[in-house]
Structures are given as structure tokens and as C-alpha cells.
Design a protein around this motif. Structure first.
Motif, mmCIF file in Angstrom:
data_model
loop_
_atom_site.group_PDB
_atom_site.id
_atom_site.type_symbol
_atom_site.label_atom_id
_atom_site.label_comp_id
_atom_site.label_asym_id
_atom_site.label_seq_id
_atom_site.Cartn_x
_atom_site.Cartn_y
_atom_site.Cartn_z
ATOM 1 N N ASP A 167 0.856 -1.275 0.104
ATOM 2 C CA ASP A 167 0.150 -0.026 -0.056
ATOM 3 C C ASP A 167 0.916 1.116 0.002
ATOM 4 N N PRO A 168 1.606 1.530 -0.955
ATOM 5 C CA PRO A 168 2.632 2.485 -1.260
ATOM 6 C C PRO A 168 1.839 4.155 -1.264
ATOM 7 N N ASP A 169 2.541 5.117 -0.789
ATOM 8 C CA ASP A 169 2.231 6.362 -1.108
ATOM 9 C C ASP A 169 2.654 6.993 -2.485
ATOM 10 N N ILE A 170 3.765 6.489 -2.862
ATOM 11 C CA ILE A 170 4.638 6.966 -3.853
ATOM 12 C C ILE A 170 4.906 5.500 -4.665
ATOM 13 N N VAL A 171 4.719 5.429 -6.024
ATOM 14 C CA VAL A 171 5.500 4.498 -6.856
ATOM 15 C C VAL A 171 6.385 5.114 -7.944
ATOM 16 N N VAL A 172 7.430 4.804 -7.855
ATOM 17 C CA VAL A 172 8.317 5.140 -9.039
ATOM 18 C C VAL A 172 8.452 3.970 -9.799
ATOM 19 N N LEU A 173 7.833 4.506 -11.400
ATOM 20 C CA LEU A 173 7.533 3.144 -12.300
ATOM 21 C C LEU A 173 8.298 3.439 -13.620
ATOM 22 N N ASP A 174 8.939 2.325 -13.823
ATOM 23 C CA ASP A 174 9.864 2.499 -15.398
ATOM 24 C C ASP A 174 8.790 2.041 -16.092
ATOM 25 N N LEU A 175 8.904 2.805 -17.223
ATOM 26 C CA LEU A 175 7.779 2.523 -18.468
ATOM 27 C C LEU A 175 8.272 1.252 -19.353
ATOM 28 N N GLY A 176 9.727 1.091 -19.397
ATOM 29 C CA GLY A 176 10.152 0.055 -20.012
ATOM 30 C C GLY A 176 10.462 -1.372 -19.397
ATOM 31 N N LEU A 177 9.318 -1.907 -18.769
ATOM 32 C CA LEU A 177 9.577 -2.881 -18.005
ATOM 33 C C LEU A 177 9.363 -4.406 -19.077
ATOM 34 N N PRO A 178 10.130 -5.129 -18.700
ATOM 35 C CA PRO A 178 10.005 -6.304 -19.688
ATOM 36 C C PRO A 178 8.556 -7.183 -18.957
ATOM 37 N N GLY A 179 8.015 -7.690 -20.026
ATOM 38 C CA GLY A 179 6.748 -8.610 -19.777
ATOM 39 C C GLY A 179 5.689 -7.577 -19.652
ATOM 40 N N LEU A 180 5.161 -7.352 -18.372
ATOM 41 C CA LEU A 180 4.125 -6.338 -18.103
ATOM 42 C C LEU A 180 4.785 -5.100 -18.062
ATOM 43 N N ASP A 181 4.570 -4.018 -19.099
ATOM 44 C CA ASP A 181 5.144 -2.927 -18.910
ATOM 45 C C ASP A 181 4.514 -1.917 -18.153
ATOM 46 N N GLY A 182 5.314 -0.564 -17.737
ATOM 47 C CA GLY A 182 4.950 0.365 -16.928
ATOM 48 C C GLY A 182 3.386 0.897 -17.136
ATOM 49 N N VAL A 183 3.099 0.860 -18.482
ATOM 50 C CA VAL A 183 1.738 1.420 -18.828
ATOM 51 C C VAL A 183 0.743 0.665 -18.319
ATOM 52 N N GLU A 184 0.717 -0.583 -18.400
ATOM 53 C CA GLU A 184 -0.194 -1.628 -17.830
ATOM 54 C C GLU A 184 -0.119 -1.823 -16.460
ATOM 55 N N VAL A 185 1.135 -1.894 -15.853
ATOM 56 C CA VAL A 185 0.948 -1.688 -14.343
ATOM 57 C C VAL A 185 0.386 -0.475 -13.885
ATOM 58 N N CYS A 186 0.636 0.621 -14.399
ATOM 59 C CA CYS A 186 -0.020 1.948 -13.882
ATOM 60 C C CYS A 186 -1.422 1.660 -14.119
ATOM 61 N N ARG A 187 -1.999 1.285 -15.184
ATOM 62 C CA ARG A 187 -3.598 0.982 -15.503
ATOM 63 C C ARG A 187 -4.053 0.095 -14.553
ATOM 64 N N GLN A 188 -3.511 -1.030 -14.034
ATOM 65 C CA GLN A 188 -4.109 -1.940 -13.258
ATOM 66 C C GLN A 188 -3.785 -1.560 -11.679
ATOM 67 N N LEU A 189 -2.891 -0.619 -11.620
ATOM 68 C CA LEU A 189 -2.753 -0.096 -9.976
ATOM 69 C C LEU A 189 -3.782 0.891 -9.770
ATOM 70 N N ARG A 190 -4.029 1.584 -10.768
ATOM 71 C CA ARG A 190 -5.225 2.604 -10.543
ATOM 72 C C ARG A 190 -6.642 1.918 -10.223
ATOM 73 N N THR A 191 -6.826 0.487 -10.631
ATOM 74 C CA THR A 191 -7.992 0.040 -10.046
ATOM 75 C C THR A 191 -8.227 -0.293 -8.637
ATOM 76 N N PHE A 192 -7.089 -0.008 -7.904
ATOM 77 C CA PHE A 192 -7.091 -0.320 -6.336
ATOM 78 C C PHE A 192 -6.132 0.358 -5.467
ATOM 79 N N SER A 193 -5.454 1.441 -6.152
ATOM 80 C CA SER A 193 -4.530 2.240 -5.443
ATOM 81 C C SER A 193 -4.474 3.841 -5.744
ATOM 82 N N ASP A 194 -4.570 4.583 -4.964
ATOM 83 C CA ASP A 194 -4.500 6.037 -5.326
ATOM 84 C C ASP A 194 -3.217 6.810 -4.804
#
Length: 240
Positions: free
Chosen positions: A41-68
Motif C-alpha cells: 500500500d505505497p504512498d509513492i510509486v516510481v515506475l519504469d515505463l520499459g519493464l520487461p513482460g508487463l510494461d509500466g503503462v499496463e502496471v499503472c493502468r491496473q494499479l489505478r483500479t485499487f490504489s491512489d
């Protein structure tokens, strides 16, 4: 939480965060990041866009469904499209590699100074313990509950990111006044924030889309060409 597959950079960012008193979790995998975010349950997420597999865009999209959590997207590509894509899925800011860790920390510190949702006072609570009248702003069919950080259009709830809400709150504070991009940056990101003003336009675009606002009409958010933005009247069919 630091999500970065370049181990040395992840450790460097983590060391700066820990120096500022943050508890830090690190991962270089997008799938693991989502699992970790649910536990951590982080307050800040420093997220790389170019991750292997599930990239940063998709991580952020899914993160927004349960975290602010505030999300700072890291990208090695400076093209505008990368910035727009990253912010369109709910990132609050972006940082282009290579970057100064001190600059990244300044942005994170500015974010953490921004207000979070206040807990509602329960019935029967002692008025001396912070009870006060809630501030709700109404503009046509738009309702903005400043204390609960909730927004509705025609009584239908609208889900906004923290940054989108803060932009709307800044504009609605004095609805008749025009705020320049620089003034919005100072109000939302803080006077020490350093980057291009295009970030404001991107968040305004997302805000309009979520409010069902036509940019050519400016029902809620109106563009004042060459100056900045102000609130509209809330009336349908109003010309910009």
C-alpha cells in the motif's frame, strides 16, 4: 515502491528515498509490482515505463483500479507520445532518463506536501476534535467535495486521480479567475516543481474526458487562449 528492472538505478533511487525517511520496497517485474502494491500500500510509486513482460503503462493502468498512490513514470524515451500514454493511465508525473536523483526527490517531496483525503468526523464526535462544515463546490451539474475529495456530475460519481482532483480544486477555488499554466503548476505541483508546462494540458485533457466536458464548449473547464484555464458556468451548450 520502486519498480525498475535496472538494479543499480533501483538501488540508487531507493537510497535517496530511505535517506528522506521512506520505507522502500523494490521490484523489477511488473506482475510482482502489482502483488507488492496490494501488500505494501505505497504512498509513492516510481515506475519504469520499459519493464520487461508487463510494461509500466499496463502496471499503472491496473494499479489505478485499487490504489491512489502518486505515480512517477520513468522513461528512457523523450517523445511526447510516451508522456501522454503514461499520464493517460493515471501517472501523476514523469521523469526522462537520465535524470538527477535530487530532482526526482524534489518532485516526490512536492507531491507528499499535497493534501490527502480527510477522514470524515463520525456522528457524536467531540466538536473540539476537528469537526467543521464540509466544503462542497457546485458548478452547474458538477459537485466537488473538497474535504472528501469526491466529484460527481449530475449526481453520478466521477473517479479522478489525486492530481486530476487537485487541478480541478485549484480551478474551482475562484471560478471566475483565469489560472495560467505556471499558476496551476505552483498550486498543484508546488513552486519548486521543474518540468515543461505541457503536463498541465495533458491532465486538463484527462479531466475533461472524465467529466464528459467538450473542450470546444467548456461547460466545466474553459480554455482562455494564450493565458490558461478557468472554470466554465456548468451550463450546457455554452460557447467557449
Amino acid at each position: 515502491m520502486v519498480v525498475e528492472d535496472e538494479a543499480s538505478l533501483a538501488v540508487l533511487i531507493s537510497s535517496y528515498l530511505e535517506r528522506d525517511g521512506f520505507e522502500v520496497a523494490i521490484t523489477g517485474d511488473g506482475h510482482d509490482a502489482l502483488d507488492l502494491a496490494r501488500q505494501f500500500d505505497p504512498d509513492i510509486v516510481v515506475l519504469d515505463l520499459g519493464l520487461p513482460g508487463l510494461d509500466g503503462v499496463e502496471v499503472c493502468r491496473q494499479l489505478r483500479t485499487f490504489s491512489d498512490a502518486y505515480v512517477v513514470m520513468l522513461t528512457a524515451r523523450a517523445e511526447e507520445i510516451d508522456t501522454v500514454i503514461g499520464l493517460s493511465v493515471g501517472a501523476d508525473d514523469y521523469q526522462t532518463k537520465p535524470f538527477s536523483p535530487r530532482e526526482l526527490m524534489a518532485r516526490i517531496q512536492a507531491m507528499m506536501r499535497r493534501p490527502r483525503a480527510r477522514a470524515a468526523v463520525s456522528p457524536g464526535a467531540d466538536p473540539s476534535e476537528g469537526s467543521r462544515q464540509r466544503e462542497v463546490r457546485a458548478i452547474g451539474g458538477l459537485s466537488i467535495d473538497i474535504d472528501a475529495r469526491e466529484v460527481a456530475v449530475d449526481d453520478a460519481p466521477v473517479s479522478l486521480t489525486r492530481t486530476e482532483f487537485d487541478v480541478l480544486a485549484a480551478l474551482s477555488k475562484d471560478p471566475g479567475f483565469v489560472l495560467s499554466r505556471a499558476q496551476l503548476i505552483a498550486a498543484v505541483w508546488g513552486p519548486s516543481w521543474v518540468s515543461d508546462e505541457h503536463l498541465v494540458d495533458v491532465h486538463i485533457g484527462h479531466l475533461r474526458r472524465k467529466l464528459g466536458d467538450d473542450a470546444t464548449l467548456g461547460r466545466y473547464v474553459r480554455t482562455v487562449r494564450g493565458v490558461g484555464y478557468r472554470m466554465g458556468t456548468g451550463q450546457r451548450g455554452t460557447a467557449q
